[in-house]
Design an enzyme around this catalytic site. Sequence first.
Site, short mmCIF file in Angstrom:
data_model
loop_
_atom_site.label_atom_id
_atom_site.label_comp_id
_atom_site.label_asym_id
_atom_site.label_seq_id
_atom_site.Cartn_x
_atom_site.Cartn_y
_atom_site.Cartn_z
N CYS A 1 -8.24 7.50 6.92
CA CYS A 1 -9.50 8.09 6.46
C CYS A 1 -10.33 8.59 7.64
O CYS A 1 -9.93 9.54 8.29
CB CYS A 1 -10.27 7.11 5.57
SG CYS A 1 -11.52 7.93 4.56
N HIS B 1 -6.64 5.19 1.56
CA HIS B 1 -6.68 3.82 2.11
C HIS B 1 -5.60 2.94 1.47
O HIS B 1 -5.83 2.39 0.39
CB HIS B 1 -8.03 3.18 1.80
CG HIS B 1 -9.20 3.77 2.51
ND1 HIS B 1 -9.68 3.27 3.70
CD2 HIS B 1 -9.98 4.82 2.20
CE1 HIS B 1 -10.73 3.99 4.09
NE2 HIS B 1 -10.93 4.93 3.20
N GLU C 1 -4.89 0.06 2.56
CA GLU C 1 -5.38 -1.32 2.69
C GLU C 1 -6.31 -1.71 1.55
O GLU C 1 -6.64 -2.88 1.39
CB GLU C 1 -6.07 -1.52 4.05
CG GLU C 1 -7.50 -1.03 4.16
CD GLU C 1 -7.62 0.48 4.34
OE1 GLU C 1 -6.59 1.18 4.23
OE2 GLU C 1 -8.75 0.96 4.55
#
Lengths: 141, 254
Positions: free
Chosen positions: B88, B217, B219
């Site tokens: 990002c 993302h 994560e």
Amino acid sequence: MTVGVSISLKIPDNTAYTALVALRRLGVDVDRVERSEILLFDDVDADALLARITADETMFNPNKHRVSVLQSAKPSWGEVWIEPLSNPGRRAVAWRLYNAHGSPVKRPVLEMAVERLLCNPAIERAVTRDLFDGDNRNESE
Amino acid sequence: MSARIAVPVFPGTNSEDETVRLLRDCGGDAELVHWTSAQTLASYDAYVLSGGFAYEDRIRAGAIAAHDRIMDYVIEGAQHGKLVFGICNGAQILLEAGLVPGTGPVRRPTAAFAKNAPEPHFVCRHVYLKLEIEPSRCAITAALPPWALVPAWAAHAEGRLAASPNDLEQIVSGDHLAFVYAHADGRVDDAAVPNGSALRCAGLVNGAGNVLAIMPHPERDGWNFNHLDRCSGDDVLAPSGGAALFRSFLEALS
């Protein structure tokens, strides 16, 4: 006729200060940086436009901003407009860089600032006065 | 001794904790390194630049951070073959730093993740990244299967790949298009793209294959508790989903 409006901060401009620090780190000889947002409109009445903008709190906060109609819809000498390539000629960010004597920096310094930080040529273009008037600038202007 | 991974923190970074946590949960030795300790970065073996709004995205997303002292170390490390993974805002910084696609000089960007289109609004949407290169083309993706699908969350207002036609051609011909947006079944079409990105691009890799920049993302889709319908009990804390990309990154370091 195109009417240009400049909206700038009358409170300290953190973005301009950040640009100043970054430009100095990049070796650009600059003492002060000013920034404003430029909006360009075709075939509008300047007074009506100003009234409309100052009434729109998403664009203009009287506690933070000052707004003015530009004398001409093009950059001043010593100023560069950074325009998005996706929407050229409608809006820009104007940068004015000054040297230690309080004068606008000379063209090579402005070009260095544009190349090293202010403009990503993949998505933006830098517009200076000579693109409109030819490169016949008197450096003392 | 295992490889040490730095997750640099710029003023304005906001996804560093979940990034470090997922790296650790996948078995990595990861630490936060704040901008005030940038000089320690040279001692790390790899870098993961996480999401956020470094320097408030002043001037442009990633523009100021690309010239930060942190990036002096990251660029030097990348040039010496260290792995660099940007997510990002980290990806935006890598493009502004010219590390990806890497078709021009360092710190002279040839592409950008620009404002979303057609509407220049913030988008928060679940997406899938589809691996578009041979896995071995990029060290960070080498342990993924061909055409791997990685679940992730797109959460950005500036994620649209933009470049000149010539630079886009170089991205394609140089095999820099690492990930594209896809549907859950692997289909790729414009409806899968949340931001109008050119080439349906979700991620780019540099020429040497050691620097990867992705906009979504993984994560934020990296544990079973992100997929509660598929787990129970103690399982909720196990890495899954987007963790596959982190595991592949760690595999390259092992």
